[in-house]
Design a protein around this motif. Structure first.
Motif, PDB file in Angstrom:
ATOM      1  N   LEU A   7       8.071  -3.454   9.596  1.00  0.00           N
ATOM      2  CA  LEU A   7       8.381  -3.815  10.971  1.00  0.00           C
ATOM      3  C   LEU A   7       8.219  -2.583  11.855  1.00  0.00           C
ATOM      4  O   LEU A   7       8.834  -1.540  11.603  1.00  0.00           O
ATOM      5  CB  LEU A   7       9.816  -4.322  11.027  1.00  0.00           C
ATOM      6  CG  LEU A   7      10.307  -4.995  12.297  1.00  0.00           C
ATOM      7  CD1 LEU A   7       9.659  -6.364  12.438  1.00  0.00           C
ATOM      8  CD2 LEU A   7      11.828  -5.140  12.235  1.00  0.00           C
ATOM      9  N   LYS A   8       7.380  -2.668  12.885  1.00  0.00           N
ATOM     10  CA  LYS A   8       7.199  -1.549  13.804  1.00  0.00           C
ATOM     11  C   LYS A   8       8.133  -1.725  14.994  1.00  0.00           C
ATOM     12  O   LYS A   8       8.080  -2.740  15.698  1.00  0.00           O
ATOM     13  CB  LYS A   8       5.751  -1.434  14.272  1.00  0.00           C
ATOM     14  CG  LYS A   8       5.483  -0.148  15.078  1.00  0.00           C
ATOM     15  CD  LYS A   8       4.009   0.029  15.404  1.00  0.00           C
ATOM     16  CE  LYS A   8       3.755   1.351  16.117  1.00  0.00           C
ATOM     17  NZ  LYS A   8       2.320   1.556  16.456  1.00  0.00           N
ATOM     18  N   ASP A  51       0.937  -2.230  19.265  1.00  0.00           N
ATOM     19  CA  ASP A  51       1.002  -3.241  18.200  1.00  0.00           C
ATOM     20  C   ASP A  51       2.362  -3.225  17.498  1.00  0.00           C
ATOM     21  O   ASP A  51       2.438  -3.232  16.271  1.00  0.00           O
ATOM     22  CB  ASP A  51      -0.127  -2.993  17.195  1.00  0.00           C
ATOM     23  CG  ASP A  51      -0.333  -4.161  16.240  1.00  0.00           C
ATOM     24  OD1 ASP A  51      -0.042  -5.292  16.638  1.00  0.00           O
ATOM     25  OD2 ASP A  51      -0.773  -3.930  15.096  1.00  0.00           O
ATOM     26  N   ALA A  52       3.425  -3.204  18.309  1.00  0.00           N
ATOM     27  CA  ALA A  52       4.779  -3.151  17.745  1.00  0.00           C
ATOM     28  C   ALA A  52       5.368  -4.551  17.659  1.00  0.00           C
ATOM     29  O   ALA A  52       5.043  -5.440  18.452  1.00  0.00           O
ATOM     30  CB  ALA A  52       5.665  -2.259  18.594  1.00  0.00           C
ATOM     31  N   ASP A  53       6.251  -4.745  16.696  1.00  0.00           N
ATOM     32  CA  ASP A  53       6.919  -6.031  16.529  1.00  0.00           C
ATOM     33  C   ASP A  53       8.128  -6.164  17.454  1.00  0.00           C
ATOM     34  O   ASP A  53       8.444  -7.266  17.912  1.00  0.00           O
ATOM     35  CB  ASP A  53       7.380  -6.186  15.075  1.00  0.00           C
ATOM     36  CG  ASP A  53       6.226  -6.090  14.104  1.00  0.00           C
ATOM     37  OD1 ASP A  53       5.377  -7.003  14.113  1.00  0.00           O
ATOM     38  OD2 ASP A  53       6.149  -5.094  13.353  1.00  0.00           O
ATOM     39  N   LEU A  54       8.802  -5.052  17.706  1.00  0.00           N
ATOM     40  CA  LEU A  54       9.973  -5.021  18.577  1.00  0.00           C
ATOM     41  C   LEU A  54       9.828  -3.824  19.513  1.00  0.00           C
ATOM     42  O   LEU A  54       9.680  -2.695  19.043  1.00  0.00           O
ATOM     43  CB  LEU A  54      11.259  -4.886  17.756  1.00  0.00           C
ATOM     44  CG  LEU A  54      11.526  -5.975  16.707  1.00  0.00           C
ATOM     45  CD1 LEU A  54      12.578  -5.502  15.718  1.00  0.00           C
ATOM     46  CD2 LEU A  54      11.966  -7.261  17.379  1.00  0.00           C
ATOM     47  N   VAL A 262       7.654   5.530  21.879  1.00  0.00           N
ATOM     48  CA  VAL A 262       8.063   6.197  20.643  1.00  0.00           C
ATOM     49  C   VAL A 262       8.340   5.107  19.610  1.00  0.00           C
ATOM     50  O   VAL A 262       9.017   4.122  19.917  1.00  0.00           O
ATOM     51  CB  VAL A 262       9.326   7.050  20.868  1.00  0.00           C
ATOM     52  CG1 VAL A 262       9.768   7.720  19.573  1.00  0.00           C
ATOM     53  CG2 VAL A 262       9.085   8.084  21.963  1.00  0.00           C
ATOM     54  N   SER A 263       7.823   5.251  18.397  1.00  0.00           N
ATOM     55  CA  SER A 263       7.963   4.183  17.415  1.00  0.00           C
ATOM     56  C   SER A 263       8.244   4.718  16.020  1.00  0.00           C
ATOM     57  O   SER A 263       7.914   5.864  15.689  1.00  0.00           O
ATOM     58  CB  SER A 263       6.691   3.314  17.375  1.00  0.00           C
ATOM     59  OG  SER A 263       5.591   4.058  16.891  1.00  0.00           O
ATOM     60  N   VAL A 264       8.852   3.862  15.212  1.00  0.00           N
ATOM     61  CA  VAL A 264       9.011   4.079  13.776  1.00  0.00           C
ATOM     62  C   VAL A 264       8.737   2.755  13.079  1.00  0.00           C
ATOM     63  O   VAL A 264       8.658   1.704  13.719  1.00  0.00           O
ATOM     64  CB  VAL A 264      10.433   4.566  13.397  1.00  0.00           C
ATOM     65  CG1 VAL A 264      10.731   5.927  14.002  1.00  0.00           C
ATOM     66  CG2 VAL A 264      11.487   3.537  13.814  1.00  0.00           C
TER      67      VAL A 264
END
Length: 288
Positions: A7-8, A51-54, A262-264
């Protein structure tokens, strides 16, 4: 249905994202960014690349405006219910299921008679299969970037009050044994040694995913946009997945945002704990 891939999860301050033909535009400060249709298209292209999920968002005027960046065919938008010009919001990729909890109204620590109110926190529970994920999206008081906790000037006491509210929210999540995330614009250059972060970590153990890294979007300084993991979510972090989506130089003339996403990546099926990354300069996630 939960995506098989990790999950991104991202946070992105959109810098006064407003519909120029909307009813709120005339009441906003005149020196705010003014965006054309082309600017919205470029931001939407960056959102597609992210392309993030949340995606936790800040400074959005309405859900319809957010949908110009995160289209309704792909994302569902949640937003706080306060009557401000700027809202925290959360874009959730379909078909992930989620429900909105009561706004964290207590983050507005100003008196009801104050000329300018502060933003509430957006509290959403996302179904991730076996373990729900509680997400708090926030945008805290600006001006206390790295001042001492004992600072008595205007901004720091207000930010300290807001951190007290977060302590209570974290304690409630820990008592309920929930996996949770706090993300957004903290307006604080937090490290694991920052007394403000230690206040939160005292309420329950937290993982500061930005710790030890320099942001390519902040001229190599510490982050002010953070993603904090708590409860079971701490063990979901995919190692070395922290990224910053910077903007290509040839799109800089466009009015984009003064913040970068910013993403993880999280894997809710993971149960082991990963070591913290070695402090270094973080490579960017620029659109190709």
């Amino acid at each position: 249905a939960f995506p098989a891939r990790p999950l991104k999860l991202a946070t992105w301050n959109m810098e006064w994202l407003m519909a120029e033909d909307g009813p709120l535009a005339t009441t906003a400060p005149p020196d705010r960014p003014h965006r054309t249709a082309a600017d919205f298209e470029k931001l939407a292209a960056y959102a597609h690349h992210l392309d993030a999920d949340l995606v936790g968002l800040q400074e959005v005027d309405a859900a319809a405006t957010a949908e110009r960046i995160f289209p309704a065919r792909t994302y569902q938008i949640f937003m706080t219910d306060d009557a401000l010009l700027q809202h925290p919001a959360l874009a959730i990729r379909k078909p992930l299921r989620a429900h909105k909890n009561a706004d964290l109204v207590e983050l507005d620590v100003t008196p009801a008679t104050a000329a300018h109110q502060l933003r509430r926190g957006l509290d959403v529970t996302v179904e991730t299969g076996t373990t729900p994920l509680r997400i708090l999206v926030l945008h805290l008081k600006t001006g206390c970037w790295d001042n001492p906790v004992a600072e008595r000037h205007h901004s720091c006491p207000i930010l300290l009050q807001q951190f007290g509210v977060l302590q209570n929210w974290i304690s409630a999540r820990a008592a309920a044994h929930e996996a949770f995330v706090i993300l957004g614009d903290f307006n604080r250059r937090m490290t694991v040694y920052d007394p403000f972060f230690l206040l939160l970590n005292h309420a329950a153990p937290l993982s500061l995913t930005t710790a030890g890294w320099a942001s390519p979007c902040e001229n190599g300084s510490y982050f002010i946009d953070h993603i904090l993991l708590g409860g079971g979510a701490q063990s979901w972090l995919q190692p070395h997945s922290l990224r910053v989506m910077t903007y290509r130089p040839d799109t800089q003339p466009a009015t984009l945002s003064d913040h970068c996403a910013v993403s993880v990546r999280l894997n809710p099926e993971t149960t082991r704990t990963f070591p913290a990354p070695t402090p270094t300069a973080l490579s960017s996630d620029t659109q190709p």
